[in-house]
Design a protein around this motif. Structure first.
Motif, mmCIF file in Angstrom:
data_model
loop_
_atom_site.group_PDB
_atom_site.id
_atom_site.type_symbol
_atom_site.label_atom_id
_atom_site.label_comp_id
_atom_site.label_asym_id
_atom_site.label_seq_id
_atom_site.Cartn_x
_atom_site.Cartn_y
_atom_site.Cartn_z
ATOM 1 N N VAL A 320 0.857 -1.189 0.000
ATOM 2 C CA VAL A 320 0.000 0.000 0.000
ATOM 3 C C VAL A 320 0.888 1.232 0.000
ATOM 4 C CG1 VAL A 320 -1.861 -1.181 1.228
ATOM 5 C CG2 VAL A 320 -0.161 0.102 2.527
ATOM 6 N N TRP A 321 0.307 2.354 -0.404
ATOM 7 C CA TRP A 321 1.049 3.612 -0.451
ATOM 8 C C TRP A 321 0.562 4.524 0.661
ATOM 9 C CZ3 TRP A 321 5.138 4.566 -3.674
ATOM 10 C CH2 TRP A 321 5.335 3.657 -4.730
ATOM 11 N N GLN A 330 5.443 6.770 0.094
ATOM 12 C CA GLN A 330 6.232 5.634 0.532
ATOM 13 C C GLN A 330 5.411 4.366 0.334
ATOM 14 O OE1 GLN A 330 9.321 5.937 1.270
ATOM 15 N NE2 GLN A 330 9.440 8.170 1.586
ATOM 16 N N ALA A 331 6.039 3.327 -0.203
ATOM 17 C CA ALA A 331 5.376 2.028 -0.380
ATOM 18 C C ALA A 331 5.639 1.172 0.850
ATOM 19 C CB ALA A 331 5.887 1.328 -1.630
ATOM 20 N N LYS A 332 4.572 0.561 1.407
ATOM 21 C CA LYS A 332 4.713 -0.263 2.602
ATOM 22 C C LYS A 332 4.181 -1.662 2.326
ATOM 23 C CE LYS A 332 4.943 1.395 6.536
ATOM 24 N NZ LYS A 332 4.732 1.846 7.926
ATOM 25 N N GLU A 333 4.997 -2.643 2.663
ATOM 26 C CA GLU A 333 4.579 -4.047 2.508
ATOM 27 C C GLU A 333 3.739 -4.441 3.715
ATOM 28 O OE1 GLU A 333 6.499 -8.504 1.865
ATOM 29 O OE2 GLU A 333 7.758 -6.704 1.711
ATOM 30 N N PRO A 364 3.334 6.400 -9.647
ATOM 31 C CA PRO A 364 3.846 6.662 -8.300
ATOM 32 C C PRO A 364 5.268 6.134 -8.135
ATOM 33 C CG PRO A 364 2.327 4.819 -8.258
ATOM 34 C CD PRO A 364 2.277 5.372 -9.645
ATOM 35 N N GLN A 365 6.060 6.884 -7.411
ATOM 36 C CA GLN A 365 7.423 6.487 -7.110
ATOM 37 C C GLN A 365 7.692 6.747 -5.637
ATOM 38 O OE1 GLN A 365 9.559 5.077 -9.262
ATOM 39 N NE2 GLN A 365 8.082 5.189 -10.957
#
Length: 382
Positions: A320-321, A330-333, A364-365
């Motif tokens: 999720v972002w 930020q991407a979160k696992e 998205p980055q």
């Protein structure tokens, strides 16, 4: 003169035009310097995360079946004299009602004979007991003279007592045989088939009907492996809702009776048994839960603590972002604990008050700077 004047004015006009043009260019450059820089950051909508307590709801499907099926047989031989009006295929009868009767004359006569035999045996016992008493009195008059058990009539009394017991047993059999002439329903039952009629002679042990128990119905429900982790404990007596969806939809209540205790080798599923009282409403009112009907069974599973319930479209490959404190993506696992409908239940990877991104930019980055939509930036996701 005119030619001279033209020669003088043309250069002057060119010079003036250059001066004006230079002034305009300079003014334009000055205006560009005064303009504010354009904000090119993409706008995103966010909501603050809040962990919740979640009650797992387990749902499965199964077929309604009888708790037991009985192939009814006659316990005595004889001619059928009558049968119950509901003793037909599809009929409903209550526990203890007489389904059909067998001619009783011979069994009544046998009962009378057994009663007479018992009376005769009791009389013989009384006679032997009196003779034994006489022998004891005579032995008492001559105490020094030895007496055998035969003289004291002890074997004769024991034999008479045995005859009485034998006669009592014969009387019990005769009474039972007479009672068995009226074949009764062993429980509240649905008649599946009947193979006997008035005037027909039936032999002892002949199967005459098939009955289904309608006091209690069972539904064997498969539970997938990923659902078995969320079964309630203890499992027995857990209330369930049984529903049928269609033109004549209804909801009934039942309870979990037991786990079958094995895992199907083909499907890798376990199975639980749900019981429903009075499925045909013989003692109550409502919609019949007929055998063979395919129904939905739902019940409460485990209570989950501190989980996040997110729409599935916001989770991609368990990622999720979120927006951090510097307003960067930020991407979160995350760990998806369970799927329920259009939602994922997540127990790891997120914390309270993190800003979950609801509308992502096109590409998205991680680390991309964004700006927040003011309308819902502080909402809590529930």
């Amino acid at each position: 003169m005119k030619a001279l004047l033209v020669k003088i004015l043309v250069p002057i006009g060119i010079v003036l035009l250059g001066v004006v043009g230079f002034s305009l260019i300079k003014a334009s450059a000055a205006d560009d310097g005064d303009k504010k820089p354009v904000d090119t950051r993409p706008t995103v909508s966010v909501k603050a995360l809040k962990a919740v307590e979640h009650q797992v709801l387990l749902t499965s499907f199964g077929e309604v079946k009888p708790l037991e099926t009985t192939r009814l047989a006659a316990q005595v031989s004889g001619e059928v004299t009558s049968w119950h009006k509901n003793f037909v295929a599809g009929g409903l009868v209550k526990r203890g009602e007489v389904l059909f009767s067998i001619e009783k004359d011979n069994y009544q006569a046998a009962l009378l004979q057994a009663e007479a035999a018992l009376t005769s045996a009791q009389a013989a016992l009384i006679e032997e007991q009196a003779k034994a008493q006489v022998a004891e009195d005579e032995a008492a008059r001559f105490p020094n003279k030895p007496r055998t058990d035969l003289f004291l009539r002890k074997p004769q009394v024991l034999s008479a007592q045995a005859q009485v017991k034998s006669a009592q047993a014969a009387l019990m059999r005769a009474q039972r045989d007479l009672e068995d002439c009226d074949v009764k329903a062993p429980y509240d039952a649905l008649i599946i088939s009947r193979e006997v009629g008035v005037g027909q002679f039936v032999n002892k042990g002949t199967q005459v009907a098939q009955l289904n128990n309608i006091e209690t119905a069972e539904i064997i429900v498969p539970i997938a492996g990923f659902d078995s982790l969320f079964l309630p404990a203890p499992l027995a007596e857990t209330p369930v809702n049984i529903s049928y969806k269609g033109i004549n939809s209804f909801v009934r209540q039942g309870k979990i009776a037991r786990d079958l205790g094995v895992i199907d080798s083909a499907t890798r599923m376990s199975h639980i048994v749900v019981q429903v009282e009075d499925p045909y409403n013989l003692k109550s009112k409502g919609s019949d839960l007929k055998f063979g009907k395919y129904v939905e069974v739902s019940f409460a599973g485990k209570q989950l603590s501190e989980v996040f319930k997110l729409p599935q479209e916001l989770v991609n490959n368990r990622t999720v972002w979120v927006v951090d404190d510097e307003q960067k993506l930020q991407a979160k696992e995350v760990n998806v604990l369970r799927t329920e409908g259009a939602y994922f239940l997540i127990d790891k990877g997120l914390t309270n008050d993190e800003k979950l991104v609801l509308t992502l930019p096109e590409y998205p980055q991680a680390g991309m700077e964004v700006k927040l939509a003011a309308s819902n930036a502080s909402d809590a996701l529930k």
